[in-house]
Design an enzyme around this catalytic site. Structure first.
Site, mmCIF file in Angstrom:
data_model
loop_
_atom_site.group_PDB
_atom_site.id
_atom_site.type_symbol
_atom_site.label_atom_id
_atom_site.label_comp_id
_atom_site.label_asym_id
_atom_site.label_seq_id
_atom_site.Cartn_x
_atom_site.Cartn_y
_atom_site.Cartn_z
ATOM 1 C CG HIS A 219 -44.019 69.144 -48.862
ATOM 2 N ND1 HIS A 219 -43.308 68.393 -47.958
ATOM 3 C CD2 HIS A 219 -44.081 70.396 -48.342
ATOM 4 C CE1 HIS A 219 -42.964 69.159 -46.938
ATOM 5 N NE2 HIS A 219 -43.410 70.383 -47.144
HETATM 6 C C1 UD1 Z 1 -46.508 74.899 -46.981
HETATM 7 C C2 UD1 Z 1 -45.313 75.629 -46.394
HETATM 8 C C3 UD1 Z 1 -44.176 74.647 -46.184
HETATM 9 C C4 UD1 Z 1 -44.630 73.459 -45.358
HETATM 10 C C5 UD1 Z 1 -45.865 72.840 -45.974
HETATM 11 C C6 UD1 Z 1 -46.384 71.767 -45.061
HETATM 12 C C7 UD1 Z 1 -45.126 77.965 -47.121
HETATM 13 C C8 UD1 Z 1 -44.379 78.916 -47.991
HETATM 14 N N1 UD1 Z 1 -44.836 76.671 -47.312
HETATM 15 O O1 UD1 Z 1 -46.124 74.420 -48.254
HETATM 16 O O2 UD1 Z 1 -43.133 75.288 -45.490
HETATM 17 O O3 UD1 Z 1 -43.591 72.514 -45.334
HETATM 18 O O4 UD1 Z 1 -46.875 73.841 -46.125
HETATM 19 O O5 UD1 Z 1 -47.165 70.836 -45.720
HETATM 20 O O6 UD1 Z 1 -45.905 78.369 -46.310
HETATM 21 N N2 UD1 Z 1 -53.055 72.652 -51.780
HETATM 22 C C9 UD1 Z 1 -54.250 71.979 -51.890
HETATM 23 N N3 UD1 Z 1 -54.976 71.783 -50.745
HETATM 24 C C10 UD1 Z 1 -54.572 72.199 -49.524
HETATM 25 C C11 UD1 Z 1 -53.356 72.885 -49.441
HETATM 26 C C12 UD1 Z 1 -52.605 73.103 -50.570
HETATM 27 O O7 UD1 Z 1 -54.668 71.568 -52.971
HETATM 28 O O8 UD1 Z 1 -55.277 71.966 -48.531
HETATM 29 C C13 UD1 Z 1 -52.230 72.829 -53.011
HETATM 30 C C14 UD1 Z 1 -52.570 74.093 -53.760
HETATM 31 O O9 UD1 Z 1 -52.444 73.826 -55.127
HETATM 32 C C15 UD1 Z 1 -51.438 75.020 -53.346
HETATM 33 C C16 UD1 Z 1 -50.282 74.083 -53.135
HETATM 34 O O10 UD1 Z 1 -50.858 72.891 -52.629
HETATM 35 O O11 UD1 Z 1 -51.166 76.003 -54.305
HETATM 36 C C17 UD1 Z 1 -49.236 74.603 -52.168
HETATM 37 O O12 UD1 Z 1 -49.833 74.947 -50.913
HETATM 38 P P1 UD1 Z 1 -49.165 76.057 -49.980
HETATM 39 O O13 UD1 Z 1 -49.889 76.099 -48.692
HETATM 40 O O14 UD1 Z 1 -48.984 77.314 -50.707
HETATM 41 O O15 UD1 Z 1 -47.700 75.523 -49.754
HETATM 42 P P2 UD1 Z 1 -47.209 74.077 -49.331
HETATM 43 O O16 UD1 Z 1 -46.463 73.485 -50.466
HETATM 44 O O17 UD1 Z 1 -48.331 73.298 -48.753
HETATM 45 N N1 UDP Z 2 -47.730 64.050 -42.111
HETATM 46 C C1 UDP Z 2 -48.982 63.448 -42.001
HETATM 47 N N2 UDP Z 2 -49.511 62.862 -43.117
HETATM 48 C C2 UDP Z 2 -48.863 62.846 -44.320
HETATM 49 C C3 UDP Z 2 -47.586 63.468 -44.408
HETATM 50 C C4 UDP Z 2 -47.059 64.077 -43.286
HETATM 51 O O1 UDP Z 2 -49.583 63.432 -40.928
HETATM 52 O O2 UDP Z 2 -49.416 62.295 -45.286
HETATM 53 C C5 UDP Z 2 -47.156 64.686 -40.910
HETATM 54 C C6 UDP Z 2 -45.786 64.192 -40.548
HETATM 55 O O3 UDP Z 2 -45.870 63.031 -39.726
HETATM 56 C C7 UDP Z 2 -45.203 65.383 -39.800
HETATM 57 C C8 UDP Z 2 -45.821 66.565 -40.520
HETATM 58 O O4 UDP Z 2 -46.970 66.058 -41.195
HETATM 59 O O5 UDP Z 2 -45.619 65.394 -38.461
HETATM 60 C C9 UDP Z 2 -44.851 67.133 -41.508
HETATM 61 O O6 UDP Z 2 -45.496 68.042 -42.323
HETATM 62 P P1 UDP Z 2 -44.989 68.397 -43.775
HETATM 63 O O7 UDP Z 2 -44.090 67.335 -44.283
HETATM 64 O O8 UDP Z 2 -46.198 68.719 -44.564
HETATM 65 O O9 UDP Z 2 -44.225 69.772 -43.541
HETATM 66 P P2 UDP Z 2 -42.776 70.185 -43.007
HETATM 67 O O10 UDP Z 2 -42.505 69.445 -41.749
HETATM 68 O O11 UDP Z 2 -41.790 69.878 -44.087
HETATM 69 O O12 UDP Z 2 -42.897 71.650 -42.835
#
Ligand code: UD1
Ligand code: UDP
Length: 362
Positions: free
Chosen positions: A211
């Site tokens: 991601h």
């Molecule tokens: C964010 C964090 C990242 C973290 C991740 C955990 C930042 C800059 N990044 O990344 O550090 O590892 O969360 O998962 O804060 N979207 C949906 N539904 C949702 C959420 C997101 O459709 O509920 C889609 C949207 O198209 C959005 C994209 O995912 O634009 C990215 O979401 P965003 O929260 O901006 O960043 P993450 O990639 O989730």
């Molecule tokens: N996780 C989850 N379901 C999923 C993918 C991840 O519950 O489908 C959990 C995972 O076990 C961990 C956390 O989400 O505890 C990690 O989050 P993510 O990978 O989104 O973000 P990051 O840790 O890279 O910031």
């Protein structure tokens, strides 16, 4: 004492749960020194599978505030959060603001608190990838420099802060994600039916997550990674890929439909823990998943060039493979157990220590 916790993204719900539990425990044992926690959800993640499922499963109480900010470019998303959090802080007047990790919600919470001169506690302080092209690196550096209390998961994190001149308010407490895993691993074993649902046998599959912006936003990289995962699947090892919504969208944009992979919706935390525990191999660019692989002692291939969790690599359980197909395939072929030894991530009591430190200082 009044605390205000800012969360917004999936891993933050998981990190906040042990602390909320530790606060409740403290309150039961010390009714004369109550800590009152207000929970603020920025709404950065909003799909049920990215947000509500964690509140239900981790028994986190519903947020007192949900700002509903949603997705958007960094400046707009962070700016809207900053404005809305400031309004809540002015109403609630907390004695302390708690932020977790390195998302845009972390940065907005940290900035809002610092500008209002409210002491800030950063949980998971001191982590560095030394790659400023990662949005998370910018968020964590700034949060650390704004924080009054810096709760570090590891010795490496403490040393990183010292190199930046931050030594006051720094406490090595261990990793709250390890607390969370220790609390939930048994529950996952008892409650999760994910293996039966997906018709998987222990050790009979690989688990992957992708991601990070650097991997999803570049169609070449995304395709290079999916080709590697498909090659593993082609050799007879089913690859389960719970898709972050960002990645689902990116695959569509890149015109990729990796049919050899088992693409599924994001799973709940308990399901994820069970999938991790029984995987033969984990391939990921997630920070949290790298560590969970290590906690369960499952070999991990990290789809990045660097990691903040050096200890997982030093122990031999995690290998940095980047995004190139051949390199990932080679790393997967060579992946095996690392060494044993003490946990560099604490003893599962990080949240309790954080609460003790906050209470003593108040
Ligand atoms: C964010 C964090 C990242 C973290 C991740 C955990 C930042 C800059 N990044 O990344 O550090 O590892 O969360 O998962 O804060 N979207 C949906 N539904 C949702 C959420 C997101 O459709 O509920 C889609 C949207 O198209 C959005 C994209 O995912 O634009 C990215 O979401 P965003 O929260 O901006 O960043 P993450 O990639 O989730
Ligand atoms: N996780 C989850 N379901 C999923 C993918 C991840 O519950 O489908 C959990 C995972 O076990 C961990 C956390 O989400 O505890 C990690 O989050 P993510 O990978 O989104 O973000 P990051 O840790 O890279 O910031």
């Amino acid at each position: 004492m009044k605390l205000l916790t800012v969360v917004g993204a999936r891993p933050q719900f998981i990190k906040a749960a042990p602390l909320s539990r530790a606060i409740e425990r403290h309150n039961r044992q010390n009714p004369e020194r109550l800590l009152r926690e207000t929970l603020l959800h920025t709404g950065q993640h909003y799909d049920a599978a990215m947000s509500q499922v964690f509140f239900d499963e981790l028994e986190l109480r519903q947020p007192d505030y949900n700002l509903g900010i949603g997705s958007g470019p960094h400046g707009r998303q962070t700016g809207r959060m900053l404005e809305a959090i400031e309004t809540v802080l002015l109403t609630e007047k907390p004695d302390l603001v708690l932020v977790y990790g390195d998302t845009n919600s972390t940065l907005a919470g940290a900035l809002a608190a610092a500008k209002l001169h409210i002491p800030l506690a950063h949980v998971e302080a001191g982590l560095r990838s030394f790659n400023r092209r990662m949005p998370e690196e910018i968020n964590r550096v700034l949060a650390d420099h704004l924080a009054t209390w810096l709760f570090c998961p590891t010795r490496t994190a403490v040393e990183n802060l010292a190199r930046e001149g931050i030594t006051r308010g720094v406490h090595q407490v261990g990793d709250v994600m390890y607390d969370s895993l220790r609390y939930n691993a048994q529950l996952a074993q008892k409650r999760s039916r994910v293996l039966a649902r997906l018709k998987l046998t222990p050790q009979g599959y690989a688990l992957a997550t992708v991601h990070r912006a650097e991997n999803t936003d570049d169609p070449e990289r995304l395709s290079s990674i999916t080709r590697a995962l498909e090659a593993l699947a082609g050799e007879g090892l089913p690859v389960i890929l719970p898709l972050h919504p960002r990645t689902r969208a990116a695959l569509r944009v890149a015109g990729l439909s990796p049919e050899q992979l088992r693409l599924i919706a994001p799973v709940s935390y308990l399901d994820m823990l069970l999938l991790e525990k029984h995987a033969r191999l984990i391939l990921t660019d997630s920070g949290g998943v790298q560590k969970e692989a290590f906690f369960f002692r499952v070999p991990c291939i990290t789809l990045r060039q660097e990691t903040e969790w050096l200890e997982t690599v030093q122990s031999g359980w995690n290998v940095l493979a980047g995004f190139e197909t051949e390199r990932i395939i080679r790393a997967a072929g060579a992946a095996g157990p690392g060494s044993g030894g003490e946990s560099p991530y604490g003893d599962g009591r990080a949240a309790e220590r954080i609460v003790e430190i906050i209470v003593q200082a108040s």
